[in-house]
Design a protein around this motif. Sequence first.
Motif, mmCIF file in Angstrom:
data_model
loop_
_atom_site.group_PDB
_atom_site.id
_atom_site.type_symbol
_atom_site.label_atom_id
_atom_site.label_comp_id
_atom_site.label_asym_id
_atom_site.label_seq_id
_atom_site.Cartn_x
_atom_site.Cartn_y
_atom_site.Cartn_z
ATOM 1 N N LEU A 28 -14.974 8.746 36.767
ATOM 2 C CA LEU A 28 -15.842 9.918 36.812
ATOM 3 C C LEU A 28 -17.273 9.409 36.767
ATOM 4 O O LEU A 28 -17.710 8.890 35.744
ATOM 5 C CB LEU A 28 -15.591 10.840 35.615
ATOM 6 N N MET A 29 -17.957 9.505 37.869
ATOM 7 C CA MET A 29 -19.326 8.989 37.932
ATOM 8 C C MET A 29 -20.276 10.010 37.319
ATOM 9 O O MET A 29 -20.461 11.098 37.868
ATOM 10 C CB MET A 29 -19.712 8.696 39.377
ATOM 11 N N THR A 67 -20.778 3.629 38.321
ATOM 12 C CA THR A 67 -19.698 2.794 38.828
ATOM 13 C C THR A 67 -20.118 2.019 40.072
ATOM 14 O O THR A 67 -21.033 2.400 40.775
ATOM 15 C CB THR A 67 -18.458 3.655 39.140
ATOM 16 N N ASP A 68 -19.398 0.915 40.278
ATOM 17 C CA ASP A 68 -19.504 0.219 41.559
ATOM 18 C C ASP A 68 -18.204 0.472 42.313
ATOM 19 O O ASP A 68 -17.269 1.064 41.786
ATOM 20 C CB ASP A 68 -19.811 -1.274 41.371
ATOM 21 N N LYS A 69 -18.132 0.038 43.524
ATOM 22 C CA LYS A 69 -16.976 0.347 44.364
ATOM 23 C C LYS A 69 -15.672 -0.263 43.863
ATOM 24 O O LYS A 69 -14.598 0.232 44.163
ATOM 25 C CB LYS A 69 -17.240 -0.096 45.805
ATOM 26 N N SER A 70 -15.730 -1.318 43.073
ATOM 27 C CA SER A 70 -14.509 -1.978 42.609
ATOM 28 C C SER A 70 -13.659 -1.070 41.718
ATOM 29 O O SER A 70 -12.456 -1.243 41.615
ATOM 30 C CB SER A 70 -14.851 -3.265 41.844
ATOM 31 N N VAL A 71 -14.270 -0.084 41.097
ATOM 32 C CA VAL A 71 -13.551 0.779 40.177
ATOM 33 C C VAL A 71 -12.608 1.730 40.903
ATOM 34 O O VAL A 71 -11.631 2.194 40.345
ATOM 35 C CB VAL A 71 -14.556 1.564 39.294
ATOM 36 N N TRP A 72 -12.864 2.001 42.158
ATOM 37 C CA TRP A 72 -12.001 2.924 42.897
ATOM 38 C C TRP A 72 -10.627 2.337 43.173
ATOM 39 O O TRP A 72 -9.724 3.037 43.604
ATOM 40 C CB TRP A 72 -12.690 3.355 44.195
ATOM 41 N N GLU A 73 -10.459 1.060 42.932
ATOM 42 C CA GLU A 73 -9.173 0.397 43.169
ATOM 43 C C GLU A 73 -8.314 0.305 41.905
ATOM 44 O O GLU A 73 -7.274 -0.311 41.913
ATOM 45 C CB GLU A 73 -9.420 -1.025 43.704
#
Length: 184
Positions: free
Chosen positions: A121-122, A108-114
Motif C-alpha cells: 500500500l503506497m 515503495t520501489d518496483k521490487s515490492v510488487w513481486e
Amino acid sequence: RKLAERKDSLWEKLNCSEKLFWEIVGSLNGRNTSGLDGESFDAGAGQNLSEFFIDQINELIIKEIARSPQRRGIMYYGTRNLSASLPVVKNLNTAGTIATKVFLVGETDKSVWEIKNALPLMLDDPRLKEVFFTFIINEDTAYALICKENWGATYSCFHTADPVLVEGLISKFQTEYSLQEQLG
C-alpha cells in the motif's frame, strides 16, 4: 468476558474511540508503561536491545503466520521505504501460502510488487518516515508494535497484546486511509 476485556483495555482507558489514528499512536508511544496493557522499551545504539530487535519481532510474527497457514488474520507492516531487501519481505517470500492478509505500508520501489503473500500500500505520509508499526490480529491472538525513530539511531517503542487496542488501531488506520479491507 469480552465486555470486561474491552473495559480493561487501553483503548477505553485512553478514550481512543474519540481520537485520530496518529493521535493514538503518539499517546501510546509517549507512554512510559510496563504491565499487562503494554510495555514501552528503547532499542538501538547504546540500548540493551539493538535496532535489529524490531526485525526479530517481525520475523517471529511471520514465522508464526507460516506455522499455521490456515489461520485467518490481518497484518499491517508500516515503514518508511518498502523494498524486497527488508527482512519482513524476505520472510514473507519464504512463508508458503498463508490465509493471513498482509499489507505492507509505505513508499515503495518496483521490487515490492513481486512479493508473495503481501499487498503493498503506497502511502506518502511524512509520519511514516519516523514511525514504524506492525499490527496483527487473527483468530487466536493480537499484537501491535509501534516504534518512533529518535536521534542517534535509537527507537522509542511500545508493544501490546491487548486485542481491543490492536483491533481499534487497525480499524482507525483503515478508516483514516480509506482502505477497503475490514476485520472479519
